[in-house]
Scaffold this motif. Sequence first.
Motif, PDB file in Angstrom:
ATOM      1  N   LEU A  42      94.240 -43.418  24.586  1.00  0.00           N
ATOM      2  CA  LEU A  42      93.903 -44.568  23.753  1.00  0.00           C
ATOM      3  C   LEU A  42      95.060 -45.552  23.717  1.00  0.00           C
ATOM      4  O   LEU A  42      94.867 -46.761  23.831  1.00  0.00           O
ATOM      5  N   MET A  43      96.267 -45.050  23.556  1.00  0.00           N
ATOM      6  CA  MET A  43      97.432 -45.922  23.552  1.00  0.00           C
ATOM      7  C   MET A  43      97.690 -46.483  24.953  1.00  0.00           C
ATOM      8  O   MET A  43      98.070 -47.637  25.115  1.00  0.00           O
ATOM      9  N   THR A  44      97.451 -45.643  25.954  1.00  0.00           N
ATOM     10  CA  THR A  44      97.606 -46.112  27.328  1.00  0.00           C
ATOM     11  C   THR A  44      96.662 -47.265  27.622  1.00  0.00           C
ATOM     12  O   THR A  44      97.019 -48.240  28.290  1.00  0.00           O
ATOM     13  N   ALA A  45      95.436 -47.176  27.100  1.00  0.00           N
ATOM     14  CA  ALA A  45      94.464 -48.251  27.306  1.00  0.00           C
ATOM     15  C   ALA A  45      94.949 -49.555  26.673  1.00  0.00           C
ATOM     16  O   ALA A  45      94.836 -50.628  27.269  1.00  0.00           O
ATOM     17  N   ALA A  46      95.492 -49.467  25.460  1.00  0.00           N
ATOM     18  CA  ALA A  46      96.029 -50.666  24.804  1.00  0.00           C
ATOM     19  C   ALA A  46      97.223 -51.211  25.586  1.00  0.00           C
ATOM     20  O   ALA A  46      97.392 -52.421  25.743  1.00  0.00           O
ATOM     21  N   TYR A  47      98.060 -50.307  26.083  1.00  0.00           N
ATOM     22  CA  TYR A  47      99.232 -50.653  26.890  1.00  0.00           C
ATOM     23  C   TYR A  47      98.800 -51.462  28.127  1.00  0.00           C
ATOM     24  O   TYR A  47      99.339 -52.536  28.412  1.00  0.00           O
ATOM     25  N   LEU A  48      97.821 -50.936  28.850  1.00  0.00           N
ATOM     26  CA  LEU A  48      97.361 -51.595  30.077  1.00  0.00           C
ATOM     27  C   LEU A  48      96.654 -52.918  29.776  1.00  0.00           C
ATOM     28  O   LEU A  48      96.823 -53.902  30.501  1.00  0.00           O
ATOM     29  N   THR A  49      95.843 -52.932  28.710  1.00  0.00           N
ATOM     30  CA  THR A  49      95.116 -54.146  28.357  1.00  0.00           C
ATOM     31  C   THR A  49      96.074 -55.299  28.086  1.00  0.00           C
ATOM     32  O   THR A  49      95.835 -56.426  28.508  1.00  0.00           O
ATOM     33  N   ARG A  50      97.150 -55.017  27.384  1.00  0.00           N
ATOM     34  CA  ARG A  50      98.122 -56.064  27.066  1.00  0.00           C
ATOM     35  C   ARG A  50      98.775 -56.631  28.318  1.00  0.00           C
ATOM     36  O   ARG A  50      99.173 -57.789  28.352  1.00  0.00           O
ATOM     37  N   MET A  51      98.871 -55.821  29.369  1.00  0.00           N
ATOM     38  CA  MET A  51      99.475 -56.290  30.613  1.00  0.00           C
ATOM     39  C   MET A  51      98.439 -56.877  31.572  1.00  0.00           C
ATOM     40  O   MET A  51      98.754 -57.188  32.715  1.00  0.00           O
ATOM     41  N   GLY A  52      97.191 -56.997  31.109  1.00  0.00           N
ATOM     42  CA  GLY A  52      96.193 -57.651  31.943  1.00  0.00           C
ATOM     43  C   GLY A  52      95.388 -56.740  32.826  1.00  0.00           C
ATOM     44  O   GLY A  52      94.664 -57.208  33.704  1.00  0.00           O
ATOM     45  N   LYS A  53      95.491 -55.439  32.611  1.00  0.00           N
ATOM     46  CA  LYS A  53      94.732 -54.503  33.423  1.00  0.00           C
ATOM     47  C   LYS A  53      93.423 -54.156  32.732  1.00  0.00           C
ATOM     48  O   LYS A  53      93.356 -53.997  31.513  1.00  0.00           O
ATOM     49  N   SER A  54      92.375 -54.012  33.528  1.00  0.00           N
ATOM     50  CA  SER A  54      91.082 -53.592  33.002  1.00  0.00           C
ATOM     51  C   SER A  54      91.067 -52.073  32.864  1.00  0.00           C
ATOM     52  O   SER A  54      91.576 -51.356  33.719  1.00  0.00           O
ATOM     53  N   VAL A  55      90.508 -51.597  31.756  1.00  0.00           N
ATOM     54  CA  VAL A  55      90.431 -50.153  31.516  1.00  0.00           C
ATOM     55  C   VAL A  55      88.979 -49.721  31.597  1.00  0.00           C
ATOM     56  O   VAL A  55      88.175 -50.019  30.717  1.00  0.00           O
ATOM     57  N   ASN A  56      88.625 -49.042  32.660  1.00  0.00           N
ATOM     58  CA  ASN A  56      87.235 -48.621  32.887  1.00  0.00           C
ATOM     59  C   ASN A  56      87.149 -47.103  33.034  1.00  0.00           C
ATOM     60  O   ASN A  56      88.136 -46.427  33.302  1.00  0.00           O
ATOM     61  N   LYS A  57      85.930 -46.598  32.854  1.00  0.00           N
ATOM     62  CA  LYS A  57      85.651 -45.173  33.043  1.00  0.00           C
ATOM     63  C   LYS A  57      86.546 -44.299  32.165  1.00  0.00           C
ATOM     64  O   LYS A  57      87.000 -43.231  32.581  1.00  0.00           O
ATOM     65  N   PHE A  58      86.794 -44.760  30.960  1.00  0.00           N
ATOM     66  CA  PHE A  58      87.675 -44.030  30.043  1.00  0.00           C
ATOM     67  C   PHE A  58      87.210 -42.583  29.859  1.00  0.00           C
ATOM     68  O   PHE A  58      88.017 -41.657  29.827  1.00  0.00           O
ATOM     69  N   GLU A  59      85.878 -42.406  29.755  1.00  0.00           N
ATOM     70  CA  GLU A  59      85.371 -41.078  29.423  1.00  0.00           C
ATOM     71  C   GLU A  59      85.646 -40.044  30.515  1.00  0.00           C
ATOM     72  O   GLU A  59      85.639 -38.842  30.259  1.00  0.00           O
ATOM     73  N   PHE A  60      85.917 -40.485  31.743  1.00  0.00           N
ATOM     74  CA  PHE A  60      86.158 -39.536  32.824  1.00  0.00           C
ATOM     75  C   PHE A  60      87.556 -38.915  32.748  1.00  0.00           C
ATOM     76  O   PHE A  60      87.818 -37.893  33.359  1.00  0.00           O
ATOM     77  N   TYR A  61      88.469 -39.560  32.031  1.00  0.00           N
ATOM     78  CA  TYR A  61      89.856 -39.125  32.024  1.00  0.00           C
ATOM     79  C   TYR A  61      90.331 -38.628  30.657  1.00  0.00           C
ATOM     80  O   TYR A  61      91.387 -38.037  30.554  1.00  0.00           O
ATOM     81  N   SER A  62      89.557 -38.898  29.621  1.00  0.00           N
ATOM     82  CA  SER A  62      90.006 -38.555  28.273  1.00  0.00           C
ATOM     83  C   SER A  62      89.736 -37.091  27.947  1.00  0.00           C
ATOM     84  O   SER A  62      88.860 -36.448  28.523  1.00  0.00           O
ATOM     85  N   THR A  63      90.500 -36.592  26.978  1.00  0.00           N
ATOM     86  CA  THR A  63      90.220 -35.261  26.446  1.00  0.00           C
ATOM     87  C   THR A  63      89.027 -35.367  25.501  1.00  0.00           C
ATOM     88  O   THR A  63      88.616 -36.467  25.124  1.00  0.00           O
ATOM     89  N   ASN A  64      88.495 -34.221  25.080  1.00  0.00           N
ATOM     90  CA  ASN A  64      87.363 -34.246  24.144  1.00  0.00           C
ATOM     91  C   ASN A  64      87.724 -34.961  22.850  1.00  0.00           C
ATOM     92  O   ASN A  64      86.922 -35.709  22.293  1.00  0.00           O
TER      93      ASN A  64
END
Length: 345
Positions: A72-94
């Motif tokens: 979740l924090m990684t997604a915010a980290y990447l979003t701020r740098m202009g990266k798209s965050v897709n397919k989150f559910e494939f990589y996240s823990t339960n």
Amino acid sequence: MKDEIREKYNRLLGKPGERSRVGEMTEKELLLGKTLKRMREHRQISLESLSEGICAPSDMAAMENGIKASLLMTAAYLTRMGKSVNKFEFYSTNLEYDQQCKRDHIIEVWKKDDLEAAKGYLAEYERRFRSKFSQCWSSWQKRCIMLRGGELPEDYDVIWESLTCQKLYFTQEELDYLWELKRFYEQRGDSQKVREVYALMYRNTMATGVFLPQNGRGMDEERKLEILPELCMGYGHFEHMQGRCEDALKVLDTAITLLQKSMRMRLLMELLEERMNIYRELWEEGKAPEMYQRMGKDAQNLIALELLSGNMPKARGRIAWLKEEAKWESIILDNLFTVLGRLLD
């Protein structure tokens, strides 16, 4: 390097091949943190700038070192740098996936104006997820709920000043807040404030690449593609309705050019329709004769898109308008009009 990392964090990593326990740092987490750090340093971004409005700089430093890594924090980290965050559910823990689902549900509820229910779900979320990062996310939701209820948050001035100074991309939470702020001012008929909010979102989205070396080569446009179509549609239409056609065209041109270059279709038709209507108004008022050619070009692009989407009646109607009212001469369009007529009759 790998051996040095393992030796430094041997107590957490354990022996090679040993299965890590929940909460411990893995080599994958170390690699992820190292990758994120390289990405940030390549863009010459400080931890303080990147963590603003997300978490404490020390939390991000820990993540870069592979400690307490959270997607979740990684997604915010990447979003701020202009990266798209897709397919989150494939990589996240339960647990992370469950947390994200609860977040999505809370946002969905307050966007439906069920504010009391949203407050209840948010309180439940805060009881279950107690990290500083989760508390920061909850703070943004509380502000959005207040705006939906017709009330400015107490820290409005501080937040506004902070957002106007933000040189990196807004996080999704910050964007949600600004969309709600725009809605708040619209309901009060304060067009000047609405324009300020739109301008801030537009300016921030266009600031990508500020920190990239080598004259911006390798600029990341992913977040632009996610944000700009809807933003420019709303902002351009607002400027058009306020009689500022030149400003509206500038905003609409930004999104249309980006979408055409990237071959993206989302909202392209709506953006072209809005721009063509402005060209048409200017041409009919005789203020800008050169707008005739631009209007015709947009109309032809719209015809092509309508044919691609299978909307032949609308395409034929637009050709008829070009031929009969705009007096646009084109043998190709004349033949296409005849063919479509036969198919539709």
